[in-house]
Design a protein around this motif. Sequence first.
Motif, mmCIF file in Angstrom:
data_model
loop_
_atom_site.group_PDB
_atom_site.id
_atom_site.type_symbol
_atom_site.label_atom_id
_atom_site.label_comp_id
_atom_site.label_asym_id
_atom_site.label_seq_id
_atom_site.Cartn_x
_atom_site.Cartn_y
_atom_site.Cartn_z
ATOM 1 N N GLY A 159 0.774 -1.236 0.000
ATOM 2 C CA GLY A 159 0.000 0.000 0.000
ATOM 3 C C GLY A 159 0.800 1.277 0.000
ATOM 4 N N GLY A 160 2.109 1.185 0.021
ATOM 5 C CA GLY A 160 2.927 2.386 0.008
ATOM 6 C C GLY A 160 2.953 3.035 -1.362
ATOM 7 N N SER B 100 -3.770 10.869 1.034
ATOM 8 C CA SER B 100 -3.967 9.729 1.934
ATOM 9 C C SER B 100 -3.394 8.460 1.331
ATOM 10 C CB SER B 100 -5.462 9.515 2.203
ATOM 11 O OG SER B 100 -6.041 10.625 2.844
ATOM 12 N N LEU B 101 -2.999 7.567 2.197
ATOM 13 C CA LEU B 101 -2.579 6.219 1.827
ATOM 14 C C LEU B 101 -3.028 5.272 2.923
ATOM 15 C CD1 LEU B 101 1.134 6.638 0.621
ATOM 16 C CD2 LEU B 101 -0.810 5.981 -0.808
ATOM 17 N N ARG B 102 -3.245 4.016 2.541
ATOM 18 C CA ARG B 102 -3.529 2.997 3.542
ATOM 19 C C ARG B 102 -2.520 1.867 3.382
ATOM 20 N NH1 ARG B 102 -8.680 -0.958 4.820
ATOM 21 N NH2 ARG B 102 -7.930 -2.029 2.943
ATOM 22 N N LEU B 103 -1.769 1.631 4.429
ATOM 23 C CA LEU B 103 -0.817 0.530 4.461
ATOM 24 C C LEU B 103 -1.489 -0.712 5.046
ATOM 25 C CD1 LEU B 103 2.399 2.304 5.814
ATOM 26 C CD2 LEU B 103 1.589 2.116 3.456
ATOM 27 N N SER B 104 -1.096 -1.837 4.518
ATOM 28 C CA SER B 104 -1.569 -3.117 5.045
ATOM 29 C C SER B 104 -0.372 -3.968 5.436
ATOM 30 C CB SER B 104 -2.387 -3.875 3.996
ATOM 31 O OG SER B 104 -3.522 -3.138 3.601
ATOM 32 N N CYS B 105 -0.559 -4.787 6.430
ATOM 33 C CA CYS B 105 0.477 -5.727 6.857
ATOM 34 C C CYS B 105 -0.199 -7.056 7.119
ATOM 35 C CB CYS B 105 1.182 -5.218 8.105
ATOM 36 S SG CYS B 105 2.371 -6.389 8.784
ATOM 37 N N ALA B 106 0.122 -8.022 6.300
ATOM 38 C CA ALA B 106 -0.503 -9.337 6.409
ATOM 39 C C ALA B 106 0.485 -10.351 6.961
ATOM 40 C CB ALA B 106 -1.014 -9.788 5.045
ATOM 41 N N GLN C 205 -4.134 3.649 8.273
ATOM 42 C CA GLN C 205 -4.733 4.673 7.423
ATOM 43 C C GLN C 205 -4.047 5.992 7.711
ATOM 44 O OE1 GLN C 205 -7.252 4.448 5.023
ATOM 45 N NE2 GLN C 205 -6.684 6.574 4.606
ATOM 46 N N MET C 206 -3.490 6.591 6.670
ATOM 47 C CA MET C 206 -2.720 7.823 6.829
ATOM 48 C C MET C 206 -3.399 8.932 6.027
ATOM 49 S SD MET C 206 1.162 6.298 6.557
ATOM 50 C CE MET C 206 0.995 5.880 4.826
ATOM 51 N N ASN C 207 -3.878 9.920 6.723
ATOM 52 C CA ASN C 207 -4.555 11.061 6.101
ATOM 53 C C ASN C 207 -3.757 12.341 6.328
ATOM 54 O OD1 ASN C 207 -6.747 9.345 5.407
ATOM 55 N ND2 ASN C 207 -7.713 9.724 7.394
ATOM 56 N N SER C 208 -4.078 13.345 5.551
ATOM 57 C CA SER C 208 -3.420 14.658 5.683
ATOM 58 C C SER C 208 -1.905 14.502 5.733
ATOM 59 C CB SER C 208 -3.915 15.375 6.950
ATOM 60 O OG SER C 208 -5.312 15.546 6.916
ATOM 61 N N LEU C 209 -1.392 13.739 4.809
ATOM 62 C CA LEU C 209 0.040 13.443 4.810
ATOM 63 C C LEU C 209 0.876 14.684 4.579
ATOM 64 C CD1 LEU C 209 -0.137 10.037 2.987
ATOM 65 C CD2 LEU C 209 0.993 10.414 5.183
ATOM 66 N N VAL D 250 6.006 11.575 0.431
ATOM 67 C CA VAL D 250 5.034 12.673 0.355
ATOM 68 C C VAL D 250 5.751 13.881 -0.219
ATOM 69 C CG1 VAL D 250 3.353 14.067 1.587
ATOM 70 C CG2 VAL D 250 3.889 11.750 2.399
ATOM 71 N N SER D 251 5.372 14.249 -1.420
ATOM 72 C CA SER D 251 6.089 15.312 -2.116
ATOM 73 C C SER D 251 5.186 15.944 -3.157
ATOM 74 C CB SER D 251 7.341 14.745 -2.781
ATOM 75 O OG SER D 251 7.979 15.724 -3.565
ATOM 76 N N SER D 252 5.373 17.228 -3.352
ATOM 77 C CA SER D 252 4.628 17.927 -4.397
ATOM 78 C C SER D 252 5.423 17.942 -5.693
ATOM 79 C CB SER D 252 4.301 19.349 -3.948
ATOM 80 O OG SER D 252 5.484 20.043 -3.588
#
Length: 111
Positions: free
Chosen positions: A8-9, A17-23, A81-85, A109-111
Amino acid sequence: QVPLVESGGGSVQPGGSLRLSCAASGGVRSRYGWDWYRQAPGKQREMVATISTRGQTNYADSVNGRFSISRDSAKNTVYLQMNSLKPEDTAVYYCKHDIDWGQGIQVTVSS
């Protein structure tokens, strides 16, 4: 050892926003919670978020209110869940369960 695989990276603009998962591909140790850590270039690895076996969560001050950790016990998976990065969130993110670590996944996270 419990193999942990993160996904998810990627790259996102500030405010995104991004959501990382770890299984966990094997069984999990029910006595232990889950953690997310991150390590930015030239900095020490730091704890980002934790979730206990009872579902109690804890966050680093720098991400509190923006990040949310959760888990799906049926899938042996934990999420971040990562918001407002922000650019300062750029790092390699790792999940941890007991003594086992994932391989890490890059978040930029970069413009």
